[in-house]
Design a protein around this motif. Structure first.
Motif, PDB file in Angstrom:
ATOM      1  N   SER A  85     -39.769  85.800  88.860  1.00 43.07           N
ATOM      2  CA  SER A  85     -39.554  84.351  88.851  1.00 43.07           C
ATOM      3  C   SER A  85     -40.578  83.693  87.953  1.00 43.07           C
ATOM      4  O   SER A  85     -41.624  84.280  87.639  1.00 43.07           O
ATOM      5  CB  SER A  85     -39.675  83.779  90.270  1.00 43.07           C
ATOM      6  OG  SER A  85     -40.990  83.949  90.772  1.00 43.07           O
ATOM      7  N   ALA A  86     -40.280  82.455  87.551  1.00 41.85           N
ATOM      8  CA  ALA A  86     -41.204  81.721  86.686  1.00 41.85           C
ATOM      9  C   ALA A  86     -42.534  81.480  87.378  1.00 41.85           C
ATOM     10  O   ALA A  86     -43.604  81.568  86.761  1.00 41.85           O
ATOM     11  CB  ALA A  86     -40.570  80.399  86.254  1.00 41.85           C
ATOM     12  N   GLY A  87     -42.492  81.178  88.671  1.00 41.76           N
ATOM     13  CA  GLY A  87     -43.718  80.939  89.424  1.00 41.76           C
ATOM     14  C   GLY A  87     -44.338  82.191  89.997  1.00 41.76           C
ATOM     15  O   GLY A  87     -45.389  82.119  90.647  1.00 41.76           O
ATOM     16  N   ARG A  88     -43.674  83.347  89.817  1.00 45.62           N
ATOM     17  CA  ARG A  88     -44.155  84.644  90.285  1.00 45.62           C
ATOM     18  C   ARG A  88     -44.360  84.662  91.801  1.00 45.62           C
ATOM     19  O   ARG A  88     -45.255  85.308  92.319  1.00 45.62           O
ATOM     20  CB  ARG A  88     -45.447  85.045  89.553  1.00 45.62           C
ATOM     21  CG  ARG A  88     -45.302  84.971  88.026  1.00 45.62           C
ATOM     22  CD  ARG A  88     -46.527  85.419  87.282  1.00 45.62           C
ATOM     23  NE  ARG A  88     -46.785  86.857  87.433  1.00 45.62           N
ATOM     24  CZ  ARG A  88     -46.135  87.808  86.775  1.00 45.62           C
ATOM     25  NH1 ARG A  88     -45.146  87.486  85.952  1.00 45.62           N
ATOM     26  NH2 ARG A  88     -46.443  89.081  86.950  1.00 45.62           N
ATOM     27  N   ASP A  89     -43.478  83.961  92.519  1.00 43.72           N
ATOM     28  CA  ASP A  89     -43.691  83.727  93.947  1.00 43.72           C
ATOM     29  C   ASP A  89     -42.428  83.839  94.788  1.00 43.72           C
ATOM     30  O   ASP A  89     -42.347  83.259  95.870  1.00 43.72           O
ATOM     31  CB  ASP A  89     -44.304  82.340  94.156  1.00 43.72           C
ATOM     32  CG  ASP A  89     -43.406  81.191  93.649  1.00 43.72           C
ATOM     33  OD1 ASP A  89     -42.397  81.474  92.965  1.00 43.72           O
ATOM     34  OD2 ASP A  89     -43.739  80.029  93.926  1.00 43.72           O
ATOM     35  N   VAL A  90     -41.413  84.603  94.360  1.00 40.27           N
ATOM     36  CA  VAL A  90     -40.119  84.624  95.043  1.00 40.27           C
ATOM     37  C   VAL A  90     -39.844  85.987  95.659  1.00 40.27           C
ATOM     38  O   VAL A  90     -40.107  87.025  95.052  1.00 40.27           O
ATOM     39  CB  VAL A  90     -38.983  84.232  94.071  1.00 40.27           C
ATOM     40  CG1 VAL A  90     -37.615  84.372  94.733  1.00 40.27           C
ATOM     41  CG2 VAL A  90     -39.173  82.795  93.584  1.00 40.27           C
ATOM     42  N   ILE A  91     -39.291  85.979  96.865  1.00 40.47           N
ATOM     43  CA  ILE A  91     -38.815  87.190  97.525  1.00 40.47           C
ATOM     44  C   ILE A  91     -37.334  87.038  97.827  1.00 40.47           C
ATOM     45  O   ILE A  91     -36.804  85.924  97.916  1.00 40.47           O
ATOM     46  CB  ILE A  91     -39.591  87.497  98.824  1.00 40.47           C
ATOM     47  CG1 ILE A  91     -39.420  86.372  99.852  1.00 40.47           C
ATOM     48  CG2 ILE A  91     -41.067  87.739  98.519  1.00 40.47           C
ATOM     49  CD1 ILE A  91     -40.020  86.678 101.219  1.00 40.47           C
ATOM     50  N   ALA A 156     -54.547  87.531 100.977  1.00 37.90           N
ATOM     51  CA  ALA A 156     -54.118  88.126  99.720  1.00 37.90           C
ATOM     52  C   ALA A 156     -55.210  87.982  98.668  1.00 37.90           C
ATOM     53  O   ALA A 156     -55.971  87.012  98.669  1.00 37.90           O
ATOM     54  CB  ALA A 156     -52.838  87.460  99.239  1.00 37.90           C
ATOM     55  N   VAL A 157     -55.284  88.946  97.772  1.00 38.03           N
ATOM     56  CA  VAL A 157     -56.268  88.909  96.697  1.00 38.03           C
ATOM     57  C   VAL A 157     -55.779  88.023  95.566  1.00 38.03           C
ATOM     58  O   VAL A 157     -56.537  87.233  94.999  1.00 38.03           O
ATOM     59  CB  VAL A 157     -56.558  90.329  96.182  1.00 38.03           C
ATOM     60  CG1 VAL A 157     -57.503  90.287  94.989  1.00 38.03           C
ATOM     61  CG2 VAL A 157     -57.148  91.189  97.295  1.00 38.03           C
ATOM     62  N   GLU A 158     -54.501  88.127  95.228  1.00 36.32           N
ATOM     63  CA  GLU A 158     -53.924  87.352  94.133  1.00 36.32           C
ATOM     64  C   GLU A 158     -53.386  86.016  94.642  1.00 36.32           C
ATOM     65  O   GLU A 158     -53.099  85.850  95.822  1.00 36.32           O
ATOM     66  CB  GLU A 158     -52.786  88.146  93.472  1.00 36.32           C
ATOM     67  CG  GLU A 158     -53.194  89.501  92.939  1.00 36.32           C
ATOM     68  CD  GLU A 158     -53.987  89.405  91.650  1.00 36.32           C
ATOM     69  OE1 GLU A 158     -54.093  88.293  91.097  1.00 36.32           O
ATOM     70  OE2 GLU A 158     -54.492  90.449  91.202  1.00 36.32           O
ATOM     71  N   ASP A 159     -53.213  85.074  93.715  1.00 33.85           N
ATOM     72  CA  ASP A 159     -52.627  83.782  94.060  1.00 33.85           C
ATOM     73  C   ASP A 159     -51.109  83.811  94.037  1.00 33.85           C
ATOM     74  O   ASP A 159     -50.464  82.939  94.615  1.00 33.85           O
ATOM     75  CB  ASP A 159     -53.119  82.702  93.090  1.00 33.85           C
ATOM     76  CG  ASP A 159     -54.598  82.407  93.261  1.00 33.85           C
ATOM     77  OD1 ASP A 159     -55.109  82.563  94.392  1.00 33.85           O
ATOM     78  OD2 ASP A 159     -55.245  82.032  92.268  1.00 33.85           O
ATOM     79  N   ALA A 160     -50.517  84.780  93.350  1.00 32.23           N
ATOM     80  CA  ALA A 160     -49.065  84.922  93.269  1.00 32.23           C
ATOM     81  C   ALA A 160     -48.686  86.348  93.615  1.00 32.23           C
ATOM     82  O   ALA A 160     -49.303  87.304  93.150  1.00 32.23           O
ATOM     83  CB  ALA A 160     -48.560  84.564  91.867  1.00 32.23           C
ATOM     84  N   VAL A 161     -47.660  86.498  94.431  1.00 33.92           N
ATOM     85  CA  VAL A 161     -47.307  87.821  94.927  1.00 33.92           C
ATOM     86  C   VAL A 161     -46.853  88.747  93.805  1.00 33.92           C
ATOM     87  O   VAL A 161     -47.123  89.961  93.832  1.00 33.92           O
ATOM     88  CB  VAL A 161     -46.233  87.696  96.035  1.00 33.92           C
ATOM     89  CG1 VAL A 161     -44.897  87.222  95.480  1.00 33.92           C
ATOM     90  CG2 VAL A 161     -46.080  89.012  96.789  1.00 33.92           C
ATOM     91  N   GLU A 162     -46.191  88.212  92.783  1.00 37.03           N
ATOM     92  CA  GLU A 162     -45.749  89.057  91.682  1.00 37.03           C
ATOM     93  C   GLU A 162     -46.922  89.578  90.860  1.00 37.03           C
ATOM     94  O   GLU A 162     -46.856  90.654  90.269  1.00 37.03           O
ATOM     95  CB  GLU A 162     -44.767  88.289  90.798  1.00 37.03           C
ATOM     96  CG  GLU A 162     -43.964  89.173  89.866  1.00 37.03           C
ATOM     97  CD  GLU A 162     -42.944  88.400  89.055  1.00 37.03           C
ATOM     98  OE1 GLU A 162     -42.580  88.887  87.965  1.00 37.03           O
ATOM     99  OE2 GLU A 162     -42.513  87.311  89.501  1.00 37.03           O
ATOM    100  N   ASP A 163     -48.024  88.820  90.836  1.00 36.75           N
ATOM    101  CA  ASP A 163     -49.221  89.318  90.166  1.00 36.75           C
ATOM    102  C   ASP A 163     -49.808  90.512  90.907  1.00 36.75           C
ATOM    103  O   ASP A 163     -50.452  91.380  90.307  1.00 36.75           O
ATOM    104  CB  ASP A 163     -50.273  88.212  90.070  1.00 36.75           C
ATOM    105  CG  ASP A 163     -49.867  87.108  89.115  1.00 36.75           C
ATOM    106  OD1 ASP A 163     -49.053  87.378  88.212  1.00 36.75           O
ATOM    107  OD2 ASP A 163     -50.340  85.968  89.288  1.00 36.75           O
ATOM    108  N   ALA A 164     -49.586  90.562  92.216  1.00 32.38           N
ATOM    109  CA  ALA A 164     -50.138  91.647  93.028  1.00 32.38           C
ATOM    110  C   ALA A 164     -49.328  92.931  92.914  1.00 32.38           C
ATOM    111  O   ALA A 164     -49.892  94.023  92.822  1.00 32.38           O
ATOM    112  CB  ALA A 164     -50.227  91.212  94.492  1.00 32.38           C
ATOM    113  N   VAL A 165     -47.991  92.820  92.919  1.00 33.28           N
ATOM    114  CA  VAL A 165     -47.165  94.026  93.024  1.00 33.28           C
ATOM    115  C   VAL A 165     -46.070  94.116  91.968  1.00 33.28           C
ATOM    116  O   VAL A 165     -45.353  95.125  91.908  1.00 33.28           O
ATOM    117  CB  VAL A 165     -46.526  94.129  94.427  1.00 33.28           C
ATOM    118  CG1 VAL A 165     -47.599  94.268  95.491  1.00 33.28           C
ATOM    119  CG2 VAL A 165     -45.627  92.937  94.715  1.00 33.28           C
ATOM    120  N   GLY A 166     -45.896  93.106  91.137  1.00 32.97           N
ATOM    121  CA  GLY A 166     -44.756  93.083  90.234  1.00 32.97           C
ATOM    122  C   GLY A 166     -43.514  92.613  90.967  1.00 32.97           C
ATOM    123  O   GLY A 166     -43.540  92.319  92.168  1.00 32.97           O
ATOM    124  N   GLY A 167     -42.395  92.546  90.255  1.00 32.54           N
ATOM    125  CA  GLY A 167     -41.156  92.068  90.861  1.00 32.54           C
ATOM    126  C   GLY A 167     -39.943  92.735  90.240  1.00 32.54           C
ATOM    127  O   GLY A 167     -39.961  93.149  89.080  1.00 32.54           O
TER     128      GLY A 167
END
Length: 266
Positions: A85-91, A156-167
């Protein structure tokens, strides 16, 4: 050669959301480790079709996690996966898993009580009106935005979940008999399972897969084709009434538009 045809469902049992069953693990962990050591979204595709095994840590499994009610000590009830996602925050998950979004937490890569990438609270939910108005099984897919839970043991360590694990990329328009990999968390297990098999269309809007032991808690599990999310476990019969046969609504134009709204790309 392992047949790609699917068994017919047995007589309906209790609903998936209420069912748990001990898991029969058919592959040794050492053999799976070699297959999952590659940092590729579809690295598990070479395992035998129709076999359920542990999903070891790696680029695929770390993007998937259970959904918890209230806190990580309260037990998990569904599965979700991080998508691009653009915000790197979608599940992505099943719509029927998001009845109480205000108290739901997501923990990607969760194993045996540890949340290596922290816990994430839901900040927005994207569900089709066809689901909210009438629980149409063809609309049993949803997307949600998430933000890190601040402070504490599971921060969480990262501010965006996609930064932590990818998507995972999201792709509609599947072909019939696509080979699908499912990764999910039965509610009585604290590590994910995976199974790959051929699928078939049971209607123009519902797809079926034969995989053992995908019991209660696996609703919302991603269905992956060539590393892209093409559906989630849910839809017909809430995803299935027996652990051996599971369903997903076909990711049609409406679901793709819903994803684009959540992802900020359309």
């Amino acid at each position: 050669m392992i047949p790609r045809t699917l068994p017919l469902p047995r007589a309906a049992g209790r609903a998936r959301a209420r069912t748990g069953r001990p898991v029969r693990i058919a592959l040794a962990l050492a053999a799976m480790a070699a297959l999952l050591s590659v940092d590729a979204p579809d690295a598990t595709a070479r395992t035998p079709l129709g076999v359920t095994a542990w999903a070891l840590p790696g680029a695929v499994a770390d993007r998937v996690g259970p959904l918890f009610a209230g806190g990580l000590a309260g037990g998990h009830f569904c599965t979700a996966a991080v998508v691009r996602s653009a915000g790197r925050d979608v599940i992505a998950t099943a719509a029927h898993c998001l009845d109480s979004p205000g108290t739901t937490l997501f923990a990607p890569g969760y194993r045996e009580g540890a949340a290596p990438y922290g816990a994430w609270r839901l900040t927005g939910v994207y569900v089709s009106p066809a689901w909210t108005d009438g629980e149409d099984p063809d609309a049993d897919i949803a997307f949600a935005t998430v933000a890190p839970v601040g402070g504490g043991e599971h921060a969480a360590v990262e501010d965006a979940v996609e930064d932590a694990v990818g998507g995972f990329p999201v792709k509609g328009g599947q072909v019939d008999r696509a080979a699908v990999t499912v990764v999910g968390y039965p509610r009585d297990r604290d590590a994910p399972l995976r199974c790959a098999n051929g699928t078939d269309l049971v209607s123009a809007t519902q797809r079926r897969i034969g995989c053992p032991d995908l019991s209660g808690g696996t609703s919302g599990s991603p269905w992956l084709v060539d590393g892209a999310l093409t559906g989630v476990l849910g839809g017909h019969e809430g995803g299935g009434t027996v652990p051996e046969v599971s369903y997903s609504a076909v990711l049609g134009d409406g679901a793709v538009q819903l994803y684009r709204r959540a992802a900020g790309t359309g």
